[in-house]
Enzyme design. Structure first.
Site, PDB file in Angstrom:
ATOM      1  N   SER A  13       0.803  -1.214   0.000  1.00  0.00           N
ATOM      2  CA  SER A  13       0.000   0.000   0.000  1.00  0.00           C
ATOM      3  C   SER A  13       0.845   1.277   0.000  1.00  0.00           C
ATOM      4  O   SER A  13       1.614   1.515  -0.915  1.00  0.00           O
ATOM      5  CB  SER A  13      -0.963  -0.046   1.179  1.00  0.00           C
ATOM      6  OG  SER A  13      -1.852   1.031   1.125  1.00  0.00           O
ATOM      7  N   HIS A  14       0.757   2.044   1.072  1.00  0.00           N
ATOM      8  CA  HIS A  14       1.410   3.349   1.144  1.00  0.00           C
ATOM      9  C   HIS A  14       2.796   3.254   1.786  1.00  0.00           C
ATOM     10  O   HIS A  14       3.464   4.265   1.970  1.00  0.00           O
ATOM     11  CB  HIS A  14       0.536   4.279   1.976  1.00  0.00           C
ATOM     12  CG  HIS A  14       0.137   3.634   3.273  1.00  0.00           C
ATOM     13  ND1 HIS A  14      -0.799   2.621   3.321  1.00  0.00           N
ATOM     14  CD2 HIS A  14       0.589   3.794   4.522  1.00  0.00           C
ATOM     15  CE1 HIS A  14      -0.917   2.210   4.564  1.00  0.00           C
ATOM     16  NE2 HIS A  14      -0.079   2.903   5.320  1.00  0.00           N
ATOM     17  N   ASP A  67      -2.323   6.511  -3.350  1.00  0.00           N
ATOM     18  CA  ASP A  67      -1.168   5.880  -2.711  1.00  0.00           C
ATOM     19  C   ASP A  67      -0.529   4.806  -3.603  1.00  0.00           C
ATOM     20  O   ASP A  67      -0.876   4.677  -4.772  1.00  0.00           O
ATOM     21  CB  ASP A  67      -1.563   5.280  -1.356  1.00  0.00           C
ATOM     22  CG  ASP A  67      -2.458   4.074  -1.498  1.00  0.00           C
ATOM     23  OD1 ASP A  67      -3.187   3.997  -2.504  1.00  0.00           O
ATOM     24  OD2 ASP A  67      -2.430   3.199  -0.617  1.00  0.00           O
ATOM     25  N   ASP A  94      -0.800   1.626  -4.069  1.00  0.00           N
ATOM     26  CA  ASP A  94      -1.627   0.666  -4.804  1.00  0.00           C
ATOM     27  C   ASP A  94      -2.957   1.249  -5.277  1.00  0.00           C
ATOM     28  O   ASP A  94      -3.812   0.524  -5.775  1.00  0.00           O
ATOM     29  CB  ASP A  94      -1.867  -0.588  -3.951  1.00  0.00           C
ATOM     30  CG  ASP A  94      -2.634  -0.274  -2.672  1.00  0.00           C
ATOM     31  OD1 ASP A  94      -2.488   0.843  -2.147  1.00  0.00           O
ATOM     32  OD2 ASP A  94      -3.386  -1.145  -2.208  1.00  0.00           O
ATOM     33  N   ASP A 128      -5.580   2.745  -3.720  1.00  0.00           N
ATOM     34  CA  ASP A 128      -6.881   2.703  -3.046  1.00  0.00           C
ATOM     35  C   ASP A 128      -7.144   3.916  -2.151  1.00  0.00           C
ATOM     36  O   ASP A 128      -8.285   4.201  -1.817  1.00  0.00           O
ATOM     37  CB  ASP A 128      -7.097   1.379  -2.285  1.00  0.00           C
ATOM     38  CG  ASP A 128      -6.004   1.078  -1.281  1.00  0.00           C
ATOM     39  OD1 ASP A 128      -5.040   1.872  -1.190  1.00  0.00           O
ATOM     40  OD2 ASP A 128      -6.105   0.038  -0.603  1.00  0.00           O
ATOM     41  N   ARG A 129      -6.086   4.638  -1.766  1.00  0.00           N
ATOM     42  CA  ARG A 129      -6.308   5.822  -0.926  1.00  0.00           C
ATOM     43  C   ARG A 129      -6.432   7.079  -1.762  1.00  0.00           C
ATOM     44  O   ARG A 129      -6.012   7.100  -2.918  1.00  0.00           O
ATOM     45  CB  ARG A 129      -5.131   6.009   0.030  1.00  0.00           C
ATOM     46  CG  ARG A 129      -4.996   4.881   1.007  1.00  0.00           C
ATOM     47  CD  ARG A 129      -3.909   5.169   2.031  1.00  0.00           C
ATOM     48  NE  ARG A 129      -3.977   4.158   3.064  1.00  0.00           N
ATOM     49  CZ  ARG A 129      -3.469   4.274   4.271  1.00  0.00           C
ATOM     50  NH1 ARG A 129      -2.816   5.370   4.612  1.00  0.00           N
ATOM     51  NH2 ARG A 129      -3.596   3.303   5.159  1.00  0.00           N
ATOM     52  N   LYS A 167     -11.458   0.140  -1.325  1.00  0.00           N
ATOM     53  CA  LYS A 167     -11.537   1.584  -1.432  1.00  0.00           C
ATOM     54  C   LYS A 167     -10.881   1.976  -2.748  1.00  0.00           C
ATOM     55  O   LYS A 167     -10.093   1.209  -3.297  1.00  0.00           O
ATOM     56  CB  LYS A 167     -10.896   2.267  -0.238  1.00  0.00           C
ATOM     57  CG  LYS A 167      -9.473   1.888   0.022  1.00  0.00           C
ATOM     58  CD  LYS A 167      -9.047   2.421   1.387  1.00  0.00           C
ATOM     59  CE  LYS A 167      -7.654   1.947   1.735  1.00  0.00           C
ATOM     60  NZ  LYS A 167      -7.602   1.224   3.002  1.00  0.00           N
TER      61      LYS A 167
HETATM   62  C1  G1P Z   1      -4.468   1.328   8.155  1.00  0.00           C
HETATM   63  C2  G1P Z   1      -5.666   2.233   8.287  1.00  0.00           C
HETATM   64  C3  G1P Z   1      -6.921   1.491   7.910  1.00  0.00           C
HETATM   65  C4  G1P Z   1      -6.771   0.924   6.507  1.00  0.00           C
HETATM   66  C5  G1P Z   1      -5.500   0.097   6.417  1.00  0.00           C
HETATM   67  C6  G1P Z   1      -5.241  -0.358   4.992  1.00  0.00           C
HETATM   68  O1  G1P Z   1      -4.611   0.225   9.019  1.00  0.00           O
HETATM   69  O2  G1P Z   1      -5.774   2.733   9.584  1.00  0.00           O
HETATM   70  O3  G1P Z   1      -8.014   2.354   7.987  1.00  0.00           O
HETATM   71  O4  G1P Z   1      -7.873   0.111   6.193  1.00  0.00           O
HETATM   72  O5  G1P Z   1      -4.386   0.858   6.835  1.00  0.00           O
HETATM   73  O6  G1P Z   1      -5.083   0.715   4.120  1.00  0.00           O
HETATM   74  P1  G1P Z   1      -3.921   0.171  10.478  1.00  0.00           P
HETATM   75  O7  G1P Z   1      -2.455   0.373  10.248  1.00  0.00           O
HETATM   76  O8  G1P Z   1      -4.497   1.302  11.256  1.00  0.00           O
HETATM   77  O9  G1P Z   1      -4.304  -1.172  11.009  1.00  0.00           O
HETATM   78 ZN    ZN Z   2      -3.323   1.381  -0.304  1.00  0.00          ZN
END
Ligand code: G1P
Ligand code: ZN
Length: 546
Positions: free
Chosen positions: A115-116, A280, A282, A284-285, A379
């Site tokens: 992800s990010h 981000d 991938d 989704d954000r 998302k």
């Molecule tokens: C974090 C975000 C959550 C999101 C997830 C994946 O998870 O808080 O809302 O769904 O990344 O993008 P966390 O690190 O808080 O478990």
């Molecule tokens: Zn992501």
């Protein structure tokens, strides 16, 4: 096709978190590490169930993406999948994966992404399995993958050369199984065209609506170029940092005020366009900015919901709304006015899937820059940005006007998240345990202007399948609706990340112009006092304030 059976020894640290398994690249590169986990997925699904089925495969292009894809193709063939759909160059955003799984009726998909989180050879890597509805596997599947990974003694892999991924082409093997390299962009673009009136958006852009999109050298680069510049006619250069790189150019591919620096500079500059947006690693954000104006993700969810009628696919109405528990209650105010149910779920998109499948909710969101709808089961960053573009085009107001008018109507939910990173795991657990012990006594206690109405350790019962998820965050709710929430992140890769979420509701239009951190200062103080986080962690202040 020759299949190798490889002897292996189990790993004990492959428990998937909020979004699948996430570790340092170096960990995934250890012999058998990736293979064990993939075998765990296929064994959980069952060899009978995967036989002849379609598996979708792609990733965000980060370091190790291509190597992992080759291994997974060969393992999927060995375990009997009939068709492996691999995105060209291995590039497939998370929402696009969800879209492709649904459209092509695949059994599921594997997303390679952290992800990010930063990429590169010293960065992070991750694997997530999505089921046939296109959404992240529910906990009972991820737990069973974890269980399998702890006992595995051998796995299977086809003895084949690597498949070229740079041309769209289908390879048919002697066994009749297929490896189809497909265009990872088009299905997603078509879906966006079904949801939004591209002509309207095109006209608005032609008439002068300006946007800047920061792809942060990540997976949305080709999607954004195609949608914003080619389909909608935004001038070249509207999409910046649009070359996907395995290390994201050394940055954090995270769309927030800290990491999307270039975009923030542009939006605060004198020639700022009307809309600034980023996604981000991938895809989704999303982050939404106006000229010199930041839209908090919780507000974005509320504004999108309040304006649902502007977008083609939603104008006939919404089923309902879902938000993760720590997400602000701004959307609840809108739902109340619209007469819609709001479902409050634990953190993580996987909890929205059942609700969407059962037509209970249309739009969902999280405070962590995640917004989406039932068009897919993830998302979706570009979806949210198109929605905002649609709101701007339809209302002809600026981003700031839209949000301020929204606050005037529904009240403002001041909101912020304070993160303490890389805290010793046992310290983080102690802090949560101490908080848990205080819960029963908190009710009625007064802290300055605030009185505790209610405090609990959030537990969720899925209204569709009855599954229960406990310990999903500690929340302290005050009589004026303000809240403090504590959680330990499920996506961190080093120690524990403690997240403290602060929220204060302000209905008075004359008090809606404060700086966010000052508006939340006394709540932040209470949060520190209750948790003793500074004393326990040795950290004077949060590492990140979002
Ligand atoms: C974090 C975000 C959550 C999101 C997830 C994946 O998870 O808080 O809302 O769904 O990344 O993008 P966390 O690190 O808080 O478990
Ligand atoms: Zn992501």
């Amino acid at each position: 096709m020759l299949i190798d059976t490889v002897k292996t020894t189990p790993f004990t640290d492959q428990r998937p978190g909020t979004s699948g398994l996430r570790k340092k690249v170096k960990v995934f590169q250890e012999p058998h590490y990736l293979e064990n986990y993939i075998a765990g997925i296929f064994l959980t699904l069952g060899e009978k169930a995967v036989k002849g089925e379609t598996l979708v495969l792609g990733g965000d292009g980060r370091y190790f993406n291509r190597e992992a894809i080759q291994i997974i193709i060969k393992m999927a063939l060995a375990y009997g999948f009939g068709r492996i759909m691999v995105a060209k160059d291995g590039i497939l955003s998370t929402p696009a994966t969800s879209c492709v799984i649904r459209k092509h009726k695949a059994l599921g998909g594997i997303i390679l992404s952290a992800s990010h989180n930063p990429g590169g050879k010293d960065g992070d890597f991750g694997i997530k399995y999505n089921i046939s509805n296109g959404g992240p596997a529910p906990e009972k599947i991820t737990e069973s993958i974890f269980a399998a990974s702890k006992t595995i003694t051998e796995y299977k892999i086809a003895h084949l050369p690597d498949f070229p991924l740079d041309e769209i082409e289908t390879f048919v093997l002697e066994s009749g199984q297929e490896v189809a390299v497909f265009d990872g962009i088009s299905d997603y673009v078509e879906l966006m065209e079904d949801l939004f009136d591209f002509n309207l958006l095109k006209q608005a852009i032609k008439a002068g609506l300006k946007l800047k999109y920061d792809a942060l050298h990540a997976v949305t680069s080709p999607y954004a170029k195609r949608i914003f510049e080619i389909e909608l006619g935004a001038p070249e250069g509207s999409v910046i940092n649009a070359d996907p790189l395995p290390d994201f150019g050394g940055g954090h591919p995270d769309p927030n005020l800290t990491y999307a620096k270039e975009l923030v500079g542009i939006m605060n500059g004198k020639d700022a366009p009307d809309l600034g947006a980023a996604s981000d690693g991938d895809g989704d954000r999303n982050m939404i900015l106006g000229k010199n104006f930041f839209v908090s993700p919780s507000d974005s969810l509320a504004v999108i919901t309040a304006n649902y009628g502007v977008a083609k696919a939603y104008k006939d109405g919404l089923f309902g709304i879902a938000r993760s528990m720590p997400t602000s209650l701004a959307v609840d105010k809108v739902a109340e006015k619209l007469g819609l149910n709001v479902y409050e779920t634990p953190t993580g998109w996987k909890f929205f899937g059942n609700l969407m499948d059962a037509d209970k909710v249309t739009i969902c969101g999280e405070e962590s820059f995640g917004t989406g709808s039932n068009h897919v089961r993830e998302k979706d960053g570009i979806w949210a940005i198109l929605f905002w573009l649609n709101i701007l085009a339809s209302t002809k107001k600026s981003v700031a006007e839209i949000v301020k008018d929204h606050w005037a109507k529904f009240g403002r939910n001041y909101y912020s998240r304070h993160d303490y990173e890389a805290v010793d795991t046992s310290v983080a657990n102690t802090m949560m345990e101490n908080l848990r012990k205080q819960l029963a006594d908190l009710k009625g206690q007064i802290f300055g202007d605030y009185q505790v109405a209610f405090a609990d350790d959030f537990s969720y019962t899925d209204p569709i399948d009855g599954s229960v998820s406990e310990h999903q965050g500690i929340r302290v709710i005050f009589t004026d609706g303000s809240r403090i929430v504590y959680r330990i992140s499920g996506t961190g890769t080093v120690g524990a990340t403690i997240r403290i979420y602060l929220e204060k509701y302000e209905p008075d239009i004359n008090k809606q112009d404060l700086e966010v951190q000052s508006a939340l200062q006394s709540l932040a103080q209470i949060a520190l006092e209750l948790s003793q986080i500074s004393k326990l962690s040795g950290k004077e202040k949060p590492d990140i304030i979002v």
